[in-house]
Scaffold this motif. Structure first.
Motif, PDB file in Angstrom:
ATOM      1  N   TYR A  17       0.842  -1.187   0.000  1.00 19.51           N
ATOM      2  CA  TYR A  17       0.000   0.000   0.000  1.00 19.51           C
ATOM      3  C   TYR A  17       0.880   1.240   0.000  1.00 19.51           C
ATOM      4  O   TYR A  17       1.875   1.303   0.721  1.00 19.51           O
ATOM      5  N   VAL A  18       0.500   2.214  -0.809  1.00 21.82           N
ATOM      6  CA  VAL A  18       1.239   3.470  -0.919  1.00 21.82           C
ATOM      7  C   VAL A  18       0.365   4.574  -0.346  1.00 21.82           C
ATOM      8  O   VAL A  18      -0.805   4.694  -0.703  1.00 21.82           O
ATOM      9  N   ARG A  19       0.947   5.357   0.561  1.00 25.85           N
ATOM     10  CA  ARG A  19       0.194   6.468   1.137  1.00 25.85           C
ATOM     11  C   ARG A  19       1.123   7.639   1.402  1.00 25.85           C
ATOM     12  O   ARG A  19       2.331   7.471   1.587  1.00 25.85           O
ATOM     13  N   SER A  20       0.544   8.827   1.422  1.00 25.14           N
ATOM     14  CA  SER A  20       1.336  10.019   1.710  1.00 25.14           C
ATOM     15  C   SER A  20       1.607  10.093   3.209  1.00 25.14           C
ATOM     16  O   SER A  20       0.828   9.611   4.029  1.00 25.14           O
ATOM     17  N   VAL A  21       2.746  10.706   3.533  1.00 28.46           N
ATOM     18  CA  VAL A  21       3.159  10.864   4.921  1.00 28.46           C
ATOM     19  C   VAL A  21       3.657  12.289   5.101  1.00 28.46           C
ATOM     20  O   VAL A  21       4.497  12.761   4.328  1.00 28.46           O
ATOM     21  N   ASP A  22       3.130  12.976   6.098  1.00 26.76           N
ATOM     22  CA  ASP A  22       3.653  14.301   6.423  1.00 26.76           C
ATOM     23  C   ASP A  22       5.018  14.132   7.077  1.00 26.76           C
ATOM     24  O   ASP A  22       5.178  13.306   7.987  1.00 26.76           O
ATOM     25  N   VAL A  23       5.971  14.899   6.625  1.00 27.89           N
ATOM     26  CA  VAL A  23       7.328  14.806   7.164  1.00 27.89           C
ATOM     27  C   VAL A  23       7.326  15.054   8.671  1.00 27.89           C
ATOM     28  O   VAL A  23       8.089  14.422   9.409  1.00 27.89           O
ATOM     29  N   THR A  24       6.449  15.910   9.154  1.00 29.92           N
ATOM     30  CA  THR A  24       6.398  16.210  10.592  1.00 29.92           C
ATOM     31  C   THR A  24       5.986  14.997  11.426  1.00 29.92           C
ATOM     32  O   THR A  24       6.204  14.976  12.630  1.00 29.92           O
ATOM     33  N   ASP A  25       5.401  13.970  10.795  1.00 31.67           N
ATOM     34  CA  ASP A  25       5.011  12.752  11.505  1.00 31.67           C
ATOM     35  C   ASP A  25       6.136  11.721  11.572  1.00 31.67           C
ATOM     36  O   ASP A  25       5.970  10.666  12.182  1.00 31.67           O
ATOM     37  N   LEU A  26       7.271  12.020  10.958  1.00 33.29           N
ATOM     38  CA  LEU A  26       8.401  11.094  10.933  1.00 33.29           C
ATOM     39  C   LEU A  26       9.367  11.391  12.076  1.00 33.29           C
ATOM     40  O   LEU A  26       9.361  12.496  12.637  1.00 33.29           O
ATOM     41  N   PRO A  27      10.218  10.439  12.421  1.00 33.98           N
ATOM     42  CA  PRO A  27      11.243  10.693  13.440  1.00 33.98           C
ATOM     43  C   PRO A  27      12.143  11.869  13.027  1.00 33.98           C
ATOM     44  O   PRO A  27      12.326  12.138  11.833  1.00 33.98           O
ATOM     45  N   VAL A  28      12.697  12.548  14.008  1.00 34.49           N
ATOM     46  CA  VAL A  28      13.503  13.751  13.774  1.00 34.49           C
ATOM     47  C   VAL A  28      14.629  13.502  12.779  1.00 34.49           C
ATOM     48  O   VAL A  28      14.876  14.329  11.894  1.00 34.49           O
ATOM     49  N   GLU A  29      15.307  12.381  12.883  1.00 32.95           N
ATOM     50  CA  GLU A  29      16.409  12.084  11.958  1.00 32.95           C
ATOM     51  C   GLU A  29      15.933  12.017  10.510  1.00 32.95           C
ATOM     52  O   GLU A  29      16.612  12.478   9.599  1.00 32.95           O
ATOM     53  N   MET A  30      14.770  11.470  10.296  1.00 35.44           N
ATOM     54  CA  MET A  30      14.227  11.400   8.942  1.00 35.44           C
ATOM     55  C   MET A  30      13.778  12.775   8.472  1.00 35.44           C
ATOM     56  O   MET A  30      13.897  13.104   7.299  1.00 35.44           O
ATOM     57  N   GLN A  31      13.256  13.580   9.388  1.00 40.05           N
ATOM     58  CA  GLN A  31      12.838  14.933   9.038  1.00 40.05           C
ATOM     59  C   GLN A  31      14.031  15.743   8.536  1.00 40.05           C
ATOM     60  O   GLN A  31      13.922  16.496   7.567  1.00 40.05           O
ATOM     61  N   LYS A  32      15.177  15.576   9.176  1.00 36.68           N
ATOM     62  CA  LYS A  32      16.388  16.287   8.768  1.00 36.68           C
ATOM     63  C   LYS A  32      16.798  15.898   7.355  1.00 36.68           C
ATOM     64  O   LYS A  32      17.267  16.725   6.581  1.00 36.68           O
ATOM     65  N   GLN A  33      16.621  14.639   7.007  1.00 39.20           N
ATOM     66  CA  GLN A  33      17.008  14.151   5.679  1.00 39.20           C
ATOM     67  C   GLN A  33      16.034  14.587   4.598  1.00 39.20           C
ATOM     68  O   GLN A  33      16.363  14.563   3.409  1.00 39.20           O
ATOM     69  N   ALA A  34      14.838  15.006   4.973  1.00 40.75           N
ATOM     70  CA  ALA A  34      13.816  15.395   3.997  1.00 40.75           C
ATOM     71  C   ALA A  34      14.124  16.730   3.321  1.00 40.75           C
ATOM     72  O   ALA A  34      13.522  17.059   2.304  1.00 40.75           O
ATOM     73  N   GLU A  35      15.015  17.511   3.885  1.00 44.70           N
ATOM     74  CA  GLU A  35      15.506  18.758   3.299  1.00 44.70           C
ATOM     75  C   GLU A  35      14.409  19.667   2.762  1.00 44.70           C
ATOM     76  O   GLU A  35      14.347  19.979   1.583  1.00 44.70           O
ATOM     77  N   GLY A  36      13.498  20.087   3.615  1.00 41.17           N
ATOM     78  CA  GLY A  36      12.481  21.053   3.233  1.00 41.17           C
ATOM     79  C   GLY A  36      11.235  20.480   2.584  1.00 41.17           C
ATOM     80  O   GLY A  36      10.290  21.204   2.312  1.00 41.17           O
ATOM     81  N   THR A  37      11.209  19.203   2.318  1.00 37.23           N
ATOM     82  CA  THR A  37      10.027  18.565   1.746  1.00 37.23           C
ATOM     83  C   THR A  37       8.964  18.432   2.816  1.00 37.23           C
ATOM     84  O   THR A  37       9.269  18.100   3.959  1.00 37.23           O
ATOM     85  N   GLU A  38       7.717  18.698   2.471  1.00 34.99           N
ATOM     86  CA  GLU A  38       6.633  18.616   3.452  1.00 34.99           C
ATOM     87  C   GLU A  38       5.936  17.268   3.448  1.00 34.99           C
ATOM     88  O   GLU A  38       5.342  16.864   4.445  1.00 34.99           O
ATOM     89  N   GLN A  39       5.994  16.561   2.304  1.00 41.47           N
ATOM     90  CA  GLN A  39       5.279  15.296   2.202  1.00 41.47           C
ATOM     91  C   GLN A  39       6.128  14.273   1.443  1.00 41.47           C
ATOM     92  O   GLN A  39       6.768  14.597   0.447  1.00 41.47           O
ATOM     93  N   LEU A  40       6.125  13.053   1.950  1.00 44.80           N
ATOM     94  CA  LEU A  40       6.795  11.930   1.306  1.00 44.80           C
ATOM     95  C   LEU A  40       5.761  10.825   1.098  1.00 44.80           C
ATOM     96  O   LEU A  40       4.604  10.975   1.496  1.00 44.80           O
ATOM     97  N   TYR A  41       6.179   9.726   0.521  1.00 46.46           N
ATOM     98  CA  TYR A  41       5.271   8.597   0.287  1.00 46.46           C
ATOM     99  C   TYR A  41       5.867   7.331   0.873  1.00 46.46           C
ATOM    100  O   TYR A  41       7.040   7.031   0.660  1.00 46.46           O
ATOM    101  N   ALA A  42       5.037   6.636   1.623  1.00 45.10           N
ATOM    102  CA  ALA A  42       5.453   5.405   2.280  1.00 45.10           C
ATOM    103  C   ALA A  42       4.860   4.201   1.567  1.00 45.10           C
ATOM    104  O   ALA A  42       3.739   4.243   1.072  1.00 45.10           O
ATOM    105  N   VAL A  43       5.632   3.124   1.543  1.00 44.05           N
ATOM    106  CA  VAL A  43       5.182   1.845   1.008  1.00 44.05           C
ATOM    107  C   VAL A  43       5.062   0.906   2.202  1.00 44.05           C
ATOM    108  O   VAL A  43       6.020   0.734   2.957  1.00 44.05           O
ATOM    109  N   HIS A  44       3.859   0.331   2.385  1.00 47.45           N
ATOM    110  CA  HIS A  44       3.585  -0.543   3.524  1.00 47.45           C
ATOM    111  C   HIS A  44       3.193  -1.937   3.058  1.00 47.45           C
ATOM    112  O   HIS A  44       2.504  -2.086   2.047  1.00 47.45           O
ATOM    113  N   SER A  45       3.585  -2.933   3.821  1.00 48.56           N
ATOM    114  CA  SER A  45       3.171  -4.306   3.540  1.00 48.56           C
ATOM    115  C   SER A  45       1.710  -4.479   3.939  1.00 48.56           C
ATOM    116  O   SER A  45       1.109  -3.599   4.561  1.00 48.56           O
ATOM    117  N   GLU A  46       1.139  -5.633   3.610  1.00 46.68           N
ATOM    118  CA  GLU A  46      -0.259  -5.902   3.944  1.00 46.68           C
ATOM    119  C   GLU A  46      -0.526  -5.848   5.443  1.00 46.68           C
ATOM    120  O   GLU A  46      -1.611  -5.495   5.875  1.00 46.68           O
TER     121      GLU A  46
END
Length: 75
Positions: A17-46
């Protein structure tokens, strides 16, 4: 002629399943790597396990297909 078609997934189909993820909902380390992006996309298993996070929706679908998964959007 009418023929019934079984729309249930085959036992060998691997779904993700593919869904959008707000960067602010991610761990701080991942937020730092997002470099100004507000939304990413997550791939989840069943079962809901997060398999990957990528920069855009198209890339998420490509990634899934390249790994022999059938991607489905979750809104």
């Amino acid at each position: 002629m009418t023929e019934n078609f079984d729309f249930s997934k085959s036992s060998d189909e691997r779904i993700v399943y593919v869904r959008s993820v707000d960067v602010t909902d991610l761990p701080v380390e991942m937020q730092k790597q997002a470099e100004g992006t507000e939304q990413l996309y997550a791939v989840h298993s069943e079962d809901g396990a997060r398999l990957a996070i990528v920069a855009d929706r198209d890339l998420a679908f490509v990634l899934a297909r390249q790994n022999d998964y059938a991607p489905h959007a979750v809104h």
